[in-house]
Design a protein around this motif. Structure first.
Motif, mmCIF file in Angstrom:
data_model
loop_
_atom_site.group_PDB
_atom_site.id
_atom_site.type_symbol
_atom_site.label_atom_id
_atom_site.label_comp_id
_atom_site.label_asym_id
_atom_site.label_seq_id
_atom_site.Cartn_x
_atom_site.Cartn_y
_atom_site.Cartn_z
ATOM 1 N N MET A 350 49.254 15.407 24.082
ATOM 2 C CA MET A 350 47.974 15.928 24.547
ATOM 3 C C MET A 350 47.078 16.185 23.332
ATOM 4 O O MET A 350 47.309 17.103 22.555
ATOM 5 C CB MET A 350 48.177 17.203 25.348
ATOM 6 C CG MET A 350 48.759 16.963 26.717
ATOM 7 S SD MET A 350 47.616 16.044 27.771
ATOM 8 C CE MET A 350 48.631 15.795 29.238
ATOM 9 N N THR A 351 46.061 15.364 23.182
ATOM 10 C CA THR A 351 45.244 15.371 21.974
ATOM 11 C C THR A 351 43.807 15.765 22.238
ATOM 12 O O THR A 351 43.183 16.457 21.438
ATOM 13 C CB THR A 351 45.282 13.977 21.318
ATOM 14 O OG1 THR A 351 46.635 13.658 21.001
ATOM 15 C CG2 THR A 351 44.446 13.920 20.051
ATOM 16 N N ILE A 352 43.246 15.320 23.357
ATOM 17 C CA ILE A 352 41.836 15.555 23.657
ATOM 18 C C ILE A 352 41.691 16.044 25.090
ATOM 19 O O ILE A 352 42.657 16.035 25.869
ATOM 20 C CB ILE A 352 40.988 14.282 23.467
ATOM 21 C CG1 ILE A 352 41.439 13.184 24.452
ATOM 22 C CG2 ILE A 352 41.045 13.790 22.037
ATOM 23 C CD1 ILE A 352 40.544 11.965 24.468
ATOM 24 N N ALA A 353 40.497 16.451 25.445
ATOM 25 C CA ALA A 353 40.185 16.816 26.820
ATOM 26 C C ALA A 353 38.787 16.323 27.166
ATOM 27 O O ALA A 353 37.902 16.299 26.321
ATOM 28 C CB ALA A 353 40.262 18.327 27.004
ATOM 29 N N GLU A 354 38.623 15.888 28.391
ATOM 30 C CA GLU A 354 37.316 15.555 28.959
ATOM 31 C C GLU A 354 36.449 14.688 28.052
ATOM 32 O O GLU A 354 35.321 15.077 27.695
ATOM 33 C CB GLU A 354 36.567 16.845 29.314
ATOM 34 C CG GLU A 354 37.268 17.673 30.371
ATOM 35 C CD GLU A 354 36.478 18.898 30.785
ATOM 36 O OE1 GLU A 354 35.828 19.504 29.914
ATOM 37 O OE2 GLU A 354 36.488 19.232 31.975
ATOM 38 N N PRO A 355 36.891 13.505 27.669
ATOM 39 C CA PRO A 355 36.014 12.644 26.863
ATOM 40 C C PRO A 355 34.823 12.178 27.680
ATOM 41 O O PRO A 355 34.968 11.670 28.790
ATOM 42 C CB PRO A 355 36.928 11.474 26.491
ATOM 43 C CG PRO A 355 37.955 11.424 27.577
ATOM 44 C CD PRO A 355 38.174 12.863 27.981
#
Length: 464
Positions: A350-355
């Motif tokens: 889990m690296t990013i959210a909501e691109p």
């Protein structure tokens, strides 16, 4: 070896200058930076295609955004001009796109401004006053914007703004002057914006329609090409000229022919089931048409022919290969996760959210704007480059300094100059095909060239 795909600077190396037929022998050294890309090798498996794509990038890095977030996603701007971009409070940024010089342009939507992240990591406001409104055209940093959702750079140093709240598309020239090109009085602008690199064609989206505009239309809206969408996301153009449109509400990607009209257009879905499903890395290799791409929003073509997708609610960055199979390049969710540590691609944790967007910069870097709190991420292009072609130079009869090089008739070139090759290079000209005679450029300001240095760079033909 991975074929070279993009412009990538070589180490500066001196080239002996040869005389041109029109002038005497030139004595100083000149410098050339160049690169080219090779076509994708036929017969390579599509899984290998995806491997080839991710192997062409370095680690995914955090380059901007401090991460503050108000309860209503309001204006968080903390007047961080000139500081490290990671100290800047961005306000729900909706796009991040890279120019020819390695700068990153950010549409800082809720702060009503366009930011620029320089290669040295500092952030600078280049358009907008940080206050919503409209006060006409003029110097870009003194003109108000209203919720800009896209900033689209061209190779000549200009950029175009999707000024959504003002229902306008604005242009900022290399001197920093803003003018209004398009005003949509009867429809709300959405996020999608694509500008041909010579400015002769613009595609843009309202909430439900795709439009085509040319300068001959003046300040009037563009003609409608298709009106089958519920909430247009972003757009990009394939090598054959087809326009790809994401629909955030339908969770699908559509293909539209460049000559489409509402009367002739039949919806062609190329990715997404249209459901509210959220597939992830366990679905790698699945046909894009069979995937749940929840809230798909960003799209960007890669020169191998496939394209990246950003699923805003799914939280992932996908790559759809030329066979229509999808692969997770960066994994995430629809929450607030932000892993600031450099992550090799594919980034499975889990690296990013909501691109909100994904883009491929002119220099090849992979960029994305993520999270309501506002983070900008980048994976630098690291692919190899081709050898520099020969550069010739000499004096013209008018006294200007002329560069000439053996290049292709269909390539675009960028000319820079410097008084010190170890210092700052100044962009001088962008040359576009077709050419009459050899690839050449004359510096009308330089009759004395013994202390002037030049470099010529080739950059990719497509995507734009």
């Amino acid at each position: 070896m991975i074929p070279p795909l993009f412009l990538r600077p070589l180490l500066l190396r001196p080239l002996l200058l040869r005389p041109l037929p029109s002038g005497p022998v030139a004595s100083p050294l000149a410098f050339l930076l160049a690169a080219a890309f090779l076509p994708f090798a036929a017969g390579v498996s599509r899984a290998a295609e995806w491997d080839q794509v991710v192997a062409g990038y370095g680690n995914l890095e955090w380059i901007a955004g401090l991460g503050g977030e108000s309860p209503n996603n309001g204006n968080e701007w903390n007047f961080a001009d000139g500081r490290d971009a990671r100290e800047a409070e961005l306000s729900e940024p909706h796009s991040a796109m890279g120019d020819l010089n390695g700068n990153v342009l950010v549409a800082d939507k809720n702060a009503h401004a366009i930011r620029l992240i320089r290669p040295d990591g500092t952030l600078h406001t280049i358009a907008g006053t940080n206050v919503a409104g409209h006060n006409g055209d003029g110097p870009a940093t003194q003109r108000q914007l209203n919720g800009p959702q896209n900033a689209y750079p061209l190779p000549d140093g200009s950029f175009y703004i999707m000024d959504t709240g003002n229902r306008m598309i604005r242009k900022v020239d290399p001197a920093g002057m803003m003018t209004t090109l398009i005003t949509e009085q009867n429809a709300w602008l959405s996020r999608g914006l694509w500008v041909k690199r010579d400015g002769s064609l613009i595609y843009y989206c309202t909430t439900t329609s795709l439009h085509r505009w040319t300068p001959a239309m003046g300040n009037n809206p563009g003609t409608v090409m298709a009106s089958v969408f519920q909430e247009c996301g972003n757009i990009d153009v394939a090598a054959n000229g087809d326009v790809y449109v994401t629909d955030r509400t339908l969770s699908q990607v559509f293909r539209v022919a460049p000559d489409a009209t509402p009367a002739t257009f039949t919806p062609v879905v190329v990715a997404g089931t249209g459901g509210n499903d959220d597939d992830g890395p366990g679905s790698n290799g699945t046909a894009a048409l069979e995937l749940g791409l929840r809230g798909v929003r960003g799209i960007a073509f890669h020169p191998l022919g496939g394209y990246f997708l950003a699923t805003h609610k799914g939280g992932d960055i996908w790559y759809v290969d030329t066979a229509g199979k999808a692969w997770v390049t960066v994994n995430g969710n629809d929450g607030s996760v932000h892993n600031p540590s450099p992550q090799p691609l594919p980034a499975a944790g889990m690296t990013i959210a909501e691109p909100r967007c994904v883009s491929v910069a002119i220099n090849g870097d992979l960029l994305m704007a993520t999270n309501d709190a506002g983070y900008i991420r980048r994976a630098r292009f690291t692919g190899p480059v081709s050898p520099a072609p020969a550069l010739q130079a000499g004096m013209t009869g008018s006294g200007g300094f002329r560069l000439e090089w053996a290049g292709a008739d269909d390539k675009w070139y960028r000319v820079d100059s410097a008084s010190d090759p170890s210092g700052s290079w100044v962009p001088r000209s962008v040359l576009a095909p077709p050419y009459s005679g050899p690839n050449s450029w004359t510096d009308p300001e330089s009759a004395e060239f013994s202390r002037q240095f030049y470099r010529v760079r080739e950059f990719r033909n497509w995507p734009n």
